[in-house]
Design an enzyme around this catalytic site. Structure first.
Site, PDB file in Angstrom:
ATOM      1  N   ARG A 105      40.193  45.737  75.796  1.00 35.73           N
ATOM      2  CA  ARG A 105      41.450  45.702  75.486  1.00 35.73           C
ATOM      3  C   ARG A 105      42.209  44.464  76.589  1.00 35.73           C
ATOM      4  NH1 ARG A 105      45.392  49.893  74.170  1.00 35.73           N
ATOM      5  NH2 ARG A 105      47.502  49.772  75.453  1.00 35.73           N
ATOM      6  N   HIS A 132      45.334  45.518  66.547  1.00 38.78           N
ATOM      7  CA  HIS A 132      45.089  46.724  67.053  1.00 38.78           C
ATOM      8  C   HIS A 132      44.340  47.649  65.744  1.00 38.78           C
ATOM      9  CE1 HIS A 132      44.909  49.922  69.777  1.00 38.78           C
ATOM     10  NE2 HIS A 132      46.281  50.310  69.872  1.00 38.78           N
ATOM     11  N   GLN A 135      43.313  51.668  66.570  1.00 39.29           N
ATOM     12  CA  GLN A 135      44.439  52.471  66.089  1.00 39.29           C
ATOM     13  C   GLN A 135      44.656  52.673  64.636  1.00 39.29           C
ATOM     14  OE1 GLN A 135      46.637  54.179  68.329  1.00 39.29           O
ATOM     15  NE2 GLN A 135      47.177  55.142  66.339  1.00 39.29           N
ATOM     16  N   ASP A 227      56.645  51.766  66.537  1.00 39.76           N
ATOM     17  CA  ASP A 227      56.194  51.363  67.836  1.00 39.76           C
ATOM     18  C   ASP A 227      57.301  50.737  68.632  1.00 39.76           C
ATOM     19  OD1 ASP A 227      54.486  50.641  69.725  1.00 39.76           O
ATOM     20  OD2 ASP A 227      53.419  48.688  68.811  1.00 39.76           O
ATOM     21  N   CYS A 267      51.864  55.206  67.213  1.00 35.96           N
ATOM     22  CA  CYS A 267      50.704  54.807  68.170  1.00 35.96           C
ATOM     23  C   CYS A 267      50.599  55.151  69.333  1.00 35.96           C
ATOM     24  CB  CYS A 267      50.277  53.226  67.973  1.00 35.96           C
ATOM     25  SG  CYS A 267      51.561  52.119  68.490  1.00 35.96           S
ATOM     26  N   ARG A 295      42.094  59.210  67.352  1.00 34.92           N
ATOM     27  CA  ARG A 295      41.342  57.893  67.859  1.00 34.92           C
ATOM     28  C   ARG A 295      40.070  58.349  68.229  1.00 34.92           C
ATOM     29  NH1 ARG A 295      44.426  53.892  70.477  1.00 34.92           N
ATOM     30  NH2 ARG A 295      42.376  53.063  70.915  1.00 34.92           N
TER      31      ARG A 295
END
Length: 308
Positions: A105, A132, A135, A227, A267, A295
């Protein structure tokens, strides 16, 4: 269940519609019967490298590796020699001799590309500034659980044209979905990724459309997604972004434009009162915690695909 082999998972573009279908099917199986896969990664070691802070990514990967019988190694970028200038190419060649896969990450997408190019183990993109994809695997799994299928569904994303918007466009295109992205002028998605996703959607019966006004984008949507307005690394822009994104908040009035059975996704982490109101994210249409749980299941399916 077997899935056609993929070497790395840097973006959703590594997948085909068939591969994505197989991954989703495997994720459903893993979620229904976790004990059936409890020893699938016995003897496998997965490094988890974080240059950005994390809650869901760290926990879901660490728990996922353990539940599959493997061994997770949590690594902080500040604690490794890369924090003191060791070349990535050296680091990944050493890691390739110690572990069976690396999830990272980080900030620059070029970092994961360099790791994939110079290492000999699977690289999983846990998040970069550009994509991403992990996700979005969870998002698509959640949509399947709620609606029974992904094809033909309308997903409206409202907010910054960031890594989430990019991966949703590609994942939606692979799924034959209709993706609408509503962003203020100057904060829209990367044009190159948009063109790729649009071309892909044409081959699957889906579509990609860009909007500057959230209301028409939300009209008769099945999924409304948002988001934070300022992501990690953009804290200095937060005040300016709040002004620029005025009118892009997901609230009850906006949700009322969507279909009556529409769901809300985020998310996380969320800033109640900024990109979404508490009434929406804590309301009956919110599936954000099912989405967060997924996830774990989607990433377990991903690791099974890459490592078995």
């Amino acid at each position: 269940m077997t899935v056609k082999t993929i070497q790395h998972f840097l973006t959703m573009e590594e997948l085909t519609p068939d591969t994505l279908d197989s991954l989703m099917q495997l994720a459903h199986e893993v979620k229904r019967s976790p004990q059936s896969y409890a020893t699938a990664l016995t003897g496998k070691k997965v490094a988890l490298l974080f240059e950005k802070a994390s809650t869901r990514t760290r926990m879901s990967f660490e728990v996922g590796v353990v539940e599959l019988g493997g061994y997770p190694l949590f690594l902080s970028g500040q604690d490794l020699q890369i924090g003191r200038g060791e070349p990535l190419t050296d680091t990944i060649q050493v890691m390739s001799r110690y572990v069976d896969a690396l999830m990272i990450r980080t900030y620059a997408h070029e970092t994961v590309e360099t790791l994939a190019q110079h290492g000999s183990i699977p690289i999983i993109n846990g998040l970069t500034d550009l994509h991403h994809p992990c996700q979005v695997l969870a998002d698509l799994l959640t949509i399947e659980e709620r609606f029974g299928s992904r094809a033909g569904k309308v997903l409206t994303y409202i907010g910054d044209g960031n890594n989430m918007a990019h991966s949703l466009m590609i994942g939606g295109a692979l799924s034959g979905m209709h993706i609408r992205i509503a962003s203020p002028n100057g904060y829209t998605v990367d044009q190159g990724i948009y063109e790729k996703a649009k071309k892909l959607a044409e081959s699957t019966g889906g579509s990609i459309a860009l909007f500057e006004n959230p209301s028409p984008a939300a009209n008769e949507a099945d999924i409304v997604y948002t988001d934070v307005f300022a992501s990690m690394g953009q804290e200095g822009e937060a005040e300016e972004r709040l002004m620029k994104f005025n009118g892009f908040q997901v609230n009850e009035e906006l949700m009322a434009l969507a279909n009556p059975d529409a769901i809300f996704l985020h998310c996380l982490p969320a800033h109640r009162g900024e990109e979404v109101t508490a009434e929406v994210i804590d309301g009956p249409q919110s599936w954000v915690f099912d989405q967060a749980e997924n996830r774990l299941h989607a990433q377990k399916a991903l690791m099974l695909t890459l490592l078995t």
